[in-house]
Motif scaffolding. Structure first.
Motif: not given
Length: 424
Positions: A111-113, A158-168, A186-191
C-alpha cells in the motif's frame, strides 16, 4: 454520562489532540474511529512534546482504556514503534488498556509503495498532497473486499494467501504502469510477520468494550482525525483524505449506535490552515500569513510540511456545523492572533455572480470563489496566562462572540497555549 465526539471543523490540524487530552480525564474510554497514521496529534505535557499518529491521545492518562476502531487503517510497524516510544516514557501500553478492533484494516508494504508510485507519476498540478503512508490504497482494498484485517494477523496461513492474492494485481501495475520492481509475496510476509506477532495480543472486540463502558456508567470519548473539509464525500474533492471524517462516522467507525453520540465538540482553530494541495479561499501569502505561520508553529505533525495560513473562514465552518451538528465549539490557538492590529473573518463567498453562505459543490469550486470579509479590531495583550473568559481583553471576547453569532453555536472551550492548563 454524556459521550463526546471531537471532530476537526477545518482542514485538520485544529488542535484536536490537546482537547481530547483534556477531556480524557473524565472519560473511561477513548476511541479512535477513522484515518490512519496520516494524522498526527501533538500534545505538550509538562513541557514534554508527544506526537501520536495512531494510538488515541487518552493513552497519556493512567487507567484509561484506549480503543482503535474498525474505521481506522493501521500500519503495524507504526503502531509498534508508538507503543515502544510511549513505553520508554513510562506510559502503560499493555493490552489491558489498549485494544485494536479485529475488523480494523491493515496497511501493508505494498500500500505504501502504491501510494508513492501514484503521487510520483502525477504532474505538479495533479498532485493530491498525500502523505504517502498507504492510507488510500488500504481503504481501496477494504472497499474492493480484498483487504487484510487485523484479525488476519493471527492467522498466518490466511495472511499469506491474502498477500499473494493482492500482489497478483498490484505487481502488474508496479511492473507495467509504474516501471518498478514487483514485490515478492514471501518477502512481504516476512516483513510483516514480526509486527503481526506483537499485535496479536492487542486484538479484541471494540464494540463490546464500548458497550461495557456504557453499562458501567462510564463516558466514551470518540476521537476523529483530519478535518471535515478533508472528508471523502464532503471535503474539497479530490484534495481530500480517504475516509469519512464527519461525526456520523464515529458510530460506524467504532461499532456503536449513533444514539451514543450525545455531546459533539467542533474544534476550530482561531484562524485557518491547510497542508498540501487544494483550494484555500482565505489563504494569506503576505506578512500576516507569515506571522500566523511563525507564531503558531505551523508545521505538520506527521509530515513536517509548512502549513498554509489564512483568516478564519466562517463559510467552511458553517458547512461543518451543518454536517456535524456540534453542541459547542472549542476555539484553539487564540493566542496566536495577539499582536495583530486588525482581524478578518470570511463571512461569505462571491461565486458565479452571487453571494453564497456555503461552499459551492462543483469540483474545485473553492478555487474560483472570492472571499468576502468583515474586519474586527485586534489586540496586543499576551493572553497565554488567561484562565477564564473574563481574563481575555475586550477585543478577544468580541472575536469569540462574533464566531458564535456567525455559526449559531456557543463557544464552550478556549485554548490560549499548548499546555494542558492553558485551556478553559
Amino acid at each position: 454520562m454524556s459521550n463526546i465526539v471531537v471532530f476537526g471543523s477545518q482542514w485538520g490540524d485544529e488542535g484536536k489532540g490537546k482537547i481530547v487530552d483534556m477531556l480524557a480525564e473524565k472519560a473511561a474510554a477513548i476511541v479512535r474511529f477513522q484515518g490512519g497514521n496520516n494524522a498526527g496529534h501533538t500534545l505538550v505535557v509538562g513541557g514534554d512534546k508527544c506526537i501520536l499518529h495512531l494510538i488515541p491521545s487518552g493513552i497519556l492518562h493512567p487507567g484509561k482504556v484506549c480503543l482503535i476502531g474498525n474505521g481506522v487503517v493501521l500500519d503495524p510497524e507504526v503502531f509498534c514503534r508508538e507503543i515502544d516510544t510511549l513505553a520508554a516514557k513510562g506510559v502503560d501500553v499493555t493490552p489491558r488498556r489498549l485494544m485494536i478492533s479485529k475488523k480494523t484494516h491493515v496497511i501493508m508494504p505494498y500500500h505504501r509503495r502504491m501510494d508513492g508510485c501514484r503521487e510520483a507519476a502525477r504532474d505538479a498540478a495533479g498532485k493530491i498532497g498525500t502523505t504517502g503512508r498507504g492510507i488510500g490504497p488500504c481503504y481501496e482494498d477494504k472497499v474492493a473486499r480484498v483487504g487484510v484485517r487485523a484479525a488476519d494477523l493471527a492467522d498466518f496461513k490466511l495472511l499469506q494467501e491474502k498477500i499473494a492474492r493482492a500482489l497478483e494485481e498490484k505487481n502488474v501495475l508496479f511492473r507495467h504502469l509504474f516501471r518498478c520492481e514487483p514485490m515478492d509475496p514471501a518477502a512481504v510476509f516476512e516483513e510483516i510477520k514480526p509486527f503481526a506477532e506483537r499485535i496479536r495480543a492487542y486484538l479484541g472486540d471494540v464494540s463490546t468494550a464500548i458497550q461495557k463502558v456504557k453499562k458501567s456508567g462510564g463516558m466514551v470519548l470518540f476521537e476523529g482525525a483530519q478535518g471535515t473539509h478533508l472528508d471523502i464525500d464532503h471535503g474539497t474533492y479530490p484534495y481530500v483524505t480517504s475516509s469519512s471524517t464527519v461525526t456520523g462516522n464515529a458510530a460506524s467507525g467504532s461499532g456503536c449506535s449513533p444514539r451514543e453520540l450525545t455531546r459533539i465538540i467542533a474544534i476550530v482553530k482561531a484562524y485557518t490552515t491547510r497542508v498540501g494541495g487544494g483550494p484555500f479561499p482565505s489563504e494569506l501569502s503576505d506578512e500576516v500569513g507569515d506571522y500566523l505561520q511563525s507564531q503558531g508553529g505551523e508545521f505538520g505533525a506527521t509530515t513536517g510540511r509548512k502549513r498554509r495560513c489564512g483568516w478564519l473562514d466562517a463559510v467552511v465552518l458553517r458547512e461543518s456545523v451543518r454536517l456535524n451538528g456540534p453542541t459547542e465549539l472549542a476555539i484553539t490557538k487564540l493566542d496566536v492572533l495577539s499582536g495583530l492590529s486588525e482581524l478578518k473573518i470570511c463571512t461569505r463567498y462571491r461565486y458565479g455572480g452571487e453571494e453564497v453562505l456555503y461552499p459551492p459543490q462543483e469540483q474545485n469550486a473553492l478555487a474560483h470563489v472570492e472571499p468576502i470579509y468583515e474586519t474586527l479590531p485586534g489586540w496586543n495583550e499576551d493572553i497565554t496566562k488567561a484562565r477564564g473568559y473574563d481574563d481575555l481583553p475586550e477585543n478577544a471576547r468580541a472575536y469569540l462572540n462574533r464566531v458564535e453569532q456567525l455559526l449559531g453555536v456557543p463557544v464552550g472551550l478556549v485554548s490560549v497555549g499548548p499546555e494542558r492548563g492553558q485551556t478553559f
